[in-house]
Design a protein around this motif. Structure first.
Motif, PDB file in Angstrom:
ATOM      1  N   GLN A  76       0.935  -1.167  -0.012  1.00  0.00           N
ATOM      2  CA  GLN A  76       0.068  -0.028   0.136  1.00  0.00           C
ATOM      3  C   GLN A  76       0.917   1.236   0.022  1.00  0.00           C
ATOM      4  N   LEU A  77       0.418   2.226  -0.790  1.00  0.00           N
ATOM      5  CA  LEU A  77       0.976   3.412  -0.783  1.00  0.00           C
ATOM      6  C   LEU A  77       0.165   4.584  -0.242  1.00  0.00           C
ATOM      7  N   LYS A  78       0.915   5.435   0.932  1.00  0.00           N
ATOM      8  CA  LYS A  78      -0.029   6.354   1.510  1.00  0.00           C
ATOM      9  C   LYS A  78       0.875   7.513   1.840  1.00  0.00           C
ATOM     10  N   ASN A  79       0.182   8.591   2.171  1.00  0.00           N
ATOM     11  CA  ASN A  79       0.438   9.901   2.312  1.00  0.00           C
ATOM     12  C   ASN A  79       1.037   9.956   3.614  1.00  0.00           C
ATOM     13  N   ALA A  80       2.327  10.305   3.894  1.00  0.00           N
ATOM     14  CA  ALA A  80       3.072  10.341   5.193  1.00  0.00           C
ATOM     15  C   ALA A  80       2.413  11.255   6.231  1.00  0.00           C
ATOM     16  N   LYS A  81       1.759  12.186   5.793  1.00  0.00           N
ATOM     17  CA  LYS A  81       1.152  13.140   6.835  1.00  0.00           C
ATOM     18  C   LYS A  81      -0.382  12.736   6.987  1.00  0.00           C
ATOM     19  N   THR A  82      -1.036  12.491   6.098  1.00  0.00           N
ATOM     20  CA  THR A  82      -2.480  12.329   5.813  1.00  0.00           C
ATOM     21  C   THR A  82      -3.066  10.808   6.104  1.00  0.00           C
ATOM     22  N   SER A  83      -2.025  10.049   5.833  1.00  0.00           N
ATOM     23  CA  SER A  83      -2.340   8.655   5.422  1.00  0.00           C
ATOM     24  C   SER A  83      -3.431   8.157   4.263  1.00  0.00           C
ATOM     25  N   GLU A  84      -3.557   9.227   3.422  1.00  0.00           N
ATOM     26  CA  GLU A  84      -4.466   8.982   2.281  1.00  0.00           C
ATOM     27  C   GLU A  84      -3.747   8.092   1.168  1.00  0.00           C
ATOM     28  N   PRO A  85      -4.456   7.516   0.540  1.00  0.00           N
ATOM     29  CA  PRO A  85      -3.895   6.387  -0.506  1.00  0.00           C
ATOM     30  C   PRO A  85      -3.224   7.219  -1.463  1.00  0.00           C
ATOM     31  N   ILE A  86      -2.230   6.983  -2.164  1.00  0.00           N
ATOM     32  CA  ILE A  86      -1.520   7.617  -3.310  1.00  0.00           C
ATOM     33  C   ILE A  86      -1.632   6.806  -4.596  1.00  0.00           C
ATOM     34  N   GLU A  87      -2.398   7.499  -5.576  1.00  0.00           N
ATOM     35  CA  GLU A  87      -2.571   6.855  -6.811  1.00  0.00           C
ATOM     36  C   GLU A  87      -1.471   7.139  -7.961  1.00  0.00           C
ATOM     37  N   SER A  88      -1.403   6.401  -8.823  1.00  0.00           N
ATOM     38  CA  SER A  88      -0.733   6.512 -10.124  1.00  0.00           C
ATOM     39  C   SER A  88       0.716   6.989  -9.791  1.00  0.00           C
ATOM     40  N   ALA A  89       1.336   6.315  -8.597  1.00  0.00           N
ATOM     41  CA  ALA A  89       2.733   6.358  -8.575  1.00  0.00           C
ATOM     42  C   ALA A  89       3.330   5.243  -9.301  1.00  0.00           C
ATOM     43  N   PHE A  90       4.399   5.601  -9.827  1.00  0.00           N
ATOM     44  CA  PHE A  90       5.317   4.619 -10.566  1.00  0.00           C
ATOM     45  C   PHE A  90       6.101   3.698  -9.735  1.00  0.00           C
ATOM     46  N   VAL A  91       6.106   2.395 -10.015  1.00  0.00           N
ATOM     47  CA  VAL A  91       6.677   1.492  -8.931  1.00  0.00           C
ATOM     48  C   VAL A  91       7.543   0.789  -9.861  1.00  0.00           C
ATOM     49  N   ARG A  92       8.735   0.702  -9.476  1.00  0.00           N
ATOM     50  CA  ARG A  92       9.824  -0.211 -10.343  1.00  0.00           C
ATOM     51  C   ARG A  92      10.716  -1.302  -9.538  1.00  0.00           C
ATOM     52  N   LEU A  93      10.771  -2.421  -9.494  1.00  0.00           N
ATOM     53  CA  LEU A  93      11.544  -3.114  -9.048  1.00  0.00           C
ATOM     54  C   LEU A  93      12.627  -3.503 -10.083  1.00  0.00           C
ATOM     55  N   SER A  94      14.084  -3.749  -9.562  1.00  0.00           N
ATOM     56  CA  SER A  94      15.082  -4.032 -10.518  1.00  0.00           C
ATOM     57  C   SER A  94      16.295  -4.758  -9.781  1.00  0.00           C
ATOM     58  N   ASN A  95      17.045  -5.728 -10.486  1.00  0.00           N
ATOM     59  CA  ASN A  95      18.226  -6.309  -9.743  1.00  0.00           C
ATOM     60  C   ASN A  95      19.024  -6.518 -10.996  1.00  0.00           C
ATOM     61  N   SER A  96      19.954  -7.352 -10.837  1.00  0.00           N
ATOM     62  CA  SER A  96      20.933  -7.605 -12.269  1.00  0.00           C
ATOM     63  C   SER A  96      20.252  -8.549 -13.253  1.00  0.00           C
ATOM     64  N   SER A  97      19.039  -9.022 -12.847  1.00  0.00           N
ATOM     65  CA  SER A  97      18.431 -10.034 -13.901  1.00  0.00           C
ATOM     66  C   SER A  97      17.352  -9.115 -14.638  1.00  0.00           C
ATOM     67  N   GLY A  98      17.056  -8.060 -14.178  1.00  0.00           N
ATOM     68  CA  GLY A  98      16.150  -7.471 -15.068  1.00  0.00           C
ATOM     69  C   GLY A  98      15.323  -6.406 -14.156  1.00  0.00           C
ATOM     70  N   ALA A  99      14.249  -5.925 -14.660  1.00  0.00           N
ATOM     71  CA  ALA A  99      13.287  -4.972 -14.043  1.00  0.00           C
ATOM     72  C   ALA A  99      11.806  -5.122 -14.375  1.00  0.00           C
ATOM     73  N   THR A 100      11.068  -4.685 -13.495  1.00  0.00           N
ATOM     74  CA  THR A 100       9.548  -4.869 -13.796  1.00  0.00           C
ATOM     75  C   THR A 100       8.902  -3.577 -13.373  1.00  0.00           C
ATOM     76  N   SER A 101       7.769  -3.189 -13.567  1.00  0.00           N
ATOM     77  CA  SER A 101       7.153  -1.919 -13.158  1.00  0.00           C
ATOM     78  C   SER A 101       5.673  -1.927 -13.185  1.00  0.00           C
ATOM     79  N   THR A 102       4.913  -1.071 -12.374  1.00  0.00           N
ATOM     80  CA  THR A 102       3.549  -1.017 -12.422  1.00  0.00           C
ATOM     81  C   THR A 102       3.341   0.119 -12.151  1.00  0.00           C
ATOM     82  N   TYR A 103       1.779   0.654 -11.791  1.00  0.00           N
ATOM     83  CA  TYR A 103       1.603   1.944 -11.397  1.00  0.00           C
ATOM     84  C   TYR A 103       0.684   1.611  -9.969  1.00  0.00           C
TER      85      TYR A 103
END
Length: 817
Positions: free
Chosen positions: A26-53
């Motif tokens: 889950q992604l939340k605003n650190a001050k209000t705890s409201e959910p955060i939409e449309s953030a770009f999330v990327r996982l990467s290591n030496s084998s490659g990478a994958t991403s989502t929103y």
């Protein structure tokens, strides 16, 4: 056999299942705890990478991820980027990431809409603050861009201080759009960029983006093949004071002091920089005395920012505009004698030529043959975030300029300057030596605004800008051989100009499983009122208006560490001041148009980087010098119906070892005018004009090959050794592709050594740099000009060049307290 195959398939399936995991968070605003939409999330290591929103309720959901340890990066325009490490050797769920609201994004808000992002289908290069600090050695801003693809930089004074310029893909500076914080900087009338008016801009620069091709919609003059977008420094949250000192060849000196208050009570922040740069120049007497200041203040609220950015600049440079005769520079005595005889060089002018060093000759000898100009930029920003998905960015700006260049003129007709023939001495004189100043006083007032809505993989930007320019051009004779210096102010011309420039654009993109279509539609309108020639060859009020539609459409595909993109764009550009003033209305040139296609590939994996792109730029009615003159003998530009630039650009970075890194770029191109007619005047006999038809010739100042190579070795935590080389192919001085009117290809090599430490007692950071430029002491000229005439029925060419210094050095000390 069938059993064996079935068992093998089952084993693969089981292994695959057990080798993959799911990740939910889950992604939340650190001050209000409201959910955060449309953030770009990327996982990467030496084998490659994958991403989502992230979804509308702030959920991150990624399935069938190979087991392993990953670097996770979470970014959103309204929040600080979160980078960390996550172990995904088993399913992970119920993790919560809290993102802090980032007010710094508001500091950069106005430029965010003119800059390309990783997913934007356009060709660009970014230079970040750390690299800027490493490259900055007190030279003018174009020299920071020297190692980027397809660039050629030059300097009138030969050492990078004073009047400098940059061409990108062979495109001259009047066609390169320059913005600072999204605000247009190019002169409204000439469309040129005078970097000398913004001394030590590098000290106030956070990052630079160079877009090649039409690029994204921008403000001000048309990006007719390239743009440079400069972002000034972010305001630090911590208090600091920094001193930058420099000294080097040609008595080049720099003193720069910066103080930042950090974030104060009430969320105020202030920063002040002052700089002095002086140099004697490589070319004789081509000295520079440059002063600048940068004042920044900001007030932060939870969802809003107000920021003021003031850039003050003052320059006094001795002129080196005339250049060096090419035979003199090359040591060609016979060729130099031809210039002397055919151009009637004699007296003190001849003595100066013959007594000067052939590499540093300056035809100007009058002590005040200077350019003296002040330019100030006042920028005001207000940005507001209505929600995590909607933000508004606004800016207002005022740019003022005032100054002159002073000239000594020999044997002038005094009546042309409104000076009476009866002199203060009581003598009568109709001609005489005089000193004149040609003034420009102007002000540019404007505003820009844009709204960005980003939600559910859609991003929409709607924006625009409007400016009004007022320019006063006038000339004054301030002295004659019969008066004292500045005893008179005889105004001999006086004309005003007004130009309004507005634009409106809408930009839309949508991320459909990492396939991102993109459309950018801009309408730009211009009205220009000026004092110019009428059809009777008298100067009268003139007016011209244009409306341009500039569409851009593209597609980007993101695949792990790979990005594929393509874009088609159209740009239109109005003629410049001289094109109108020097032609009567019936002979005004047509506006220029260009169609641009870019096809590119980008690969990024840690320190490895590869960019490859193909481009074509097809021009209609490009304006070029052909030797044609108007009815009063002034050289004019004329439209050529069809011309093009096309090529391939390669840009890479590769870590050879942990401490040794290589990089470079290569441009191979063709730059052609399909057909044009050249006009050359006869200087004797019938004084007619001889015309010659040319087909499929190279565009001037457009080398077919430009290459750069860089090597960086980090010896330890403190010392870094850098070497960089640049090759620029042959350039033609005009559009006839004639070797007799060309600049030789050249290669240049620079070496630098940097020492950095955070361990020196009493300092936060100490940096010492030693720069050895042109280590092979090669004399070369990256810029010049030519003119021709017929004498006795034979064509005579006269080439002049602006050479760069041989071996030279610069040392700098930067200390942060």
């Amino acid at each position: 056999m069938k059993k064996t195959t079935l068992i093998s398939l089952l084993l693969v399936a089981v292994t695959t299942c057990f080798g993959q995991v799911n990740f939910t968070a889950q992604l939340k605003n650190a001050k209000t705890s409201e959910p955060i939409e449309s953030a770009f999330v990327r996982l990467s290591n030496s084998s490659g990478a994958t991403s989502t929103y992230s979804t509308p309720n702030g959920t991150i959901n990624m399935v069938n991820i190979p087991k392993g340890v990953y670097t996770i990066s979470i970014s959103h325009a309204s929040y600080k980027t979160n980078v960390g490490t996550i172990d995904l050797n088993q399913n992970s769920k119920d993790k919560i990431y809290f993102l802090e609201a980032d007010m710094a994004f508001l500091d950069a808000a106005s430029i965010s809409t003119v800059r390309a992002k990783h997913s934007t289908p356009t060709t660009f290069t970014n230079i970040e603050r750390k690299e800027i600090e490493s490259l900055d050695q007190s030279k003018d801003f174009p020299f920071l861009l020297n190692m980027t693809p397809s660039t050629v930089v030059s300097s009138d004074a030969g050492n990078g201080v004073g009047y400098t310029g940059v061409r990108i893909r062979g495109i001259d500076p009047t066609r390169v759009n320059i913005t600072v914080n999204g605000i247009p900087i190019n002169d409204a009338e000439s469309q040129g960029m005078y970097w000398v008016n913004m001394p030590d801009l590098a000290s106030s620069t956070e990052s630079v983006q160079i877009q090649r091709g039409v690029g994204t919609s921008t403000n001000g003059s048309s990006a007719f093949g390239a743009s440079v977008n400069i972002r000034t420094n972010e305001l630090s949250e911590d208090k600091f004071t920094r001193a930058d000192l420099g000294y080097g060849s040609f008595n080049t000196q720099r003193v720069s002091l910066t103080h930042s208050t950090g974030r104060l009570k009430g969320n105020w922040a202030f920063q002040l920089r002052g700089s002095l740069i002086q140099s004697d120049g490589f070319i004789d007497r081509a000295s520079s005395n440059l002063k600048s200041a940068n004042i920044t203040a900001a007030k932060y609220w939870e969802k809003s920012v107000f920021k003021t950015n003031i850039l003050l600049g003052s320059e006094r440079t001795y002129q080196a505009w005339y250049g060096i005769p090419q035979p003199t520079f090359n040591g060609d005595i016979a060729g130099e004698n031809r210039y002397i005889n055919q151009l009637y060089i004699g007296g003190s002018e001849l003595q100066n030529l013959q007594n000067s060093n052939s590499k540093t000759y300056n035809s100007y000898t009058y002590e005040n043959e200077v350019d003296n100009y002040n330019q100030n930029h006042y920028q005001f920003f207000f940005d507001h975030k209505f929600s995590p998905f909607l933000k508004l960015n606004t800016a207002a700006y005022v740019t003022t300029g005032k100054g002159y260049f002073e000239q000594f003129k020999n044997g002038e007709t005094l009546a042309d300057y409104g000076i009476d023939s009866i002199q203060p001495t009581g003598d009568t004189a109709f001609e005489g030596d005089l000193v004149r100043r040609r003034w420009l006083e102007n002000v540019l007032v404007g505003g820009i605004a844009n709204a960005t809505y980003s939600k559910n993989k859609f991003e929409t930007v709607i924006g625009g800008g409007y400016s009004n320019y007022q320019g006063k051009h006038f000339g004054e004779a301030i002295a004659t051989e019969f008066t004292g210096y500045e005893d008179i102010k005889a105004r001999y011309y006086d004309n005003d100009a007004t130009k309004t420039d507005g634009n409106f654009y809408i930009r839309q993109s949508y991320n459909f499983n990492n396939l991102i279509p993109y459309i950018d539609l801009q309408y730009r309108f211009i009205n220009y009122q000026f004092d110019g020639l009428d059809d009777s060859l008298n100067f009268n009020d003139q007016e011209v208006s244009y409306g341009f539609f500039n569409p851009k459409m593209g597609l980007t595909y993101l695949l792990k560490n790979h990005t594929f993109y393509g874009v088609f764009a159209i740009a239109n550009r109005e003629p410049v001041r001289d094109d109108f003033r020097d032609n009567k209305p019936s002979e005004w040139p047509e506006h220029e148009a260009m169609e641009n296609v870019e096809l590119g590939y980008r690969y990024t994996n840690g320190r490895k980087r590869l960019n490859l792109n193909l481009y074509t730029m097809n021009y209609t009615n490009q304006l070029v010098l052909t030797g044609a003159v108007n009815d009063v003998g002034e050289a004019i530009r004329t439209n050529v119906k069809e011309s093009f630039r096309q090529g391939i650009e390669l840009d890479f970075q590769y870590p050879i070892t942990e401490n040794l890194q290589a990089g470079g770029n290569l441009t191979l191109s063709q730059n052609k005018i399909e057909s044009f007619t050249e006009y050359v005047g006869e200087w004797d006999g019938t004084y007619g004009t001889i015309s010659t038809q040319y087909n499929n010739t190279d565009i001037s100042f457009s080398p077919n090959t430009i290459a750069a190579a860089m090597l960086s070795y980090k010896a330890n935590d403190h010392f870094t050794l850098n070497a960089q080389g640049k090759y620029v192919g042959k350039q033609y001085l005009d559009n006839t592709q004639n070797n007799a009117r060309s600049l030789d290809a050249f290669t240049n090599m620079d070496v630098s050594l940097n020492y950095t430490s955070k361990e020196i007692k009493g300092t936060k950071l100490l940096n010492i740099g030693l720069y050895l430029n042109n280590v092979f002491n090669q004399y070369y000229a990256p810029n010049g000009y030519t003119f021709s005439g017929y004498l006795g029925g034979e064509r005579q060419d006269f080439n002049y060049v602006y050479p760069m210094a041989g071996f030279n050095w610069m040392m700098k000390l930067s200390m942060t307290l």
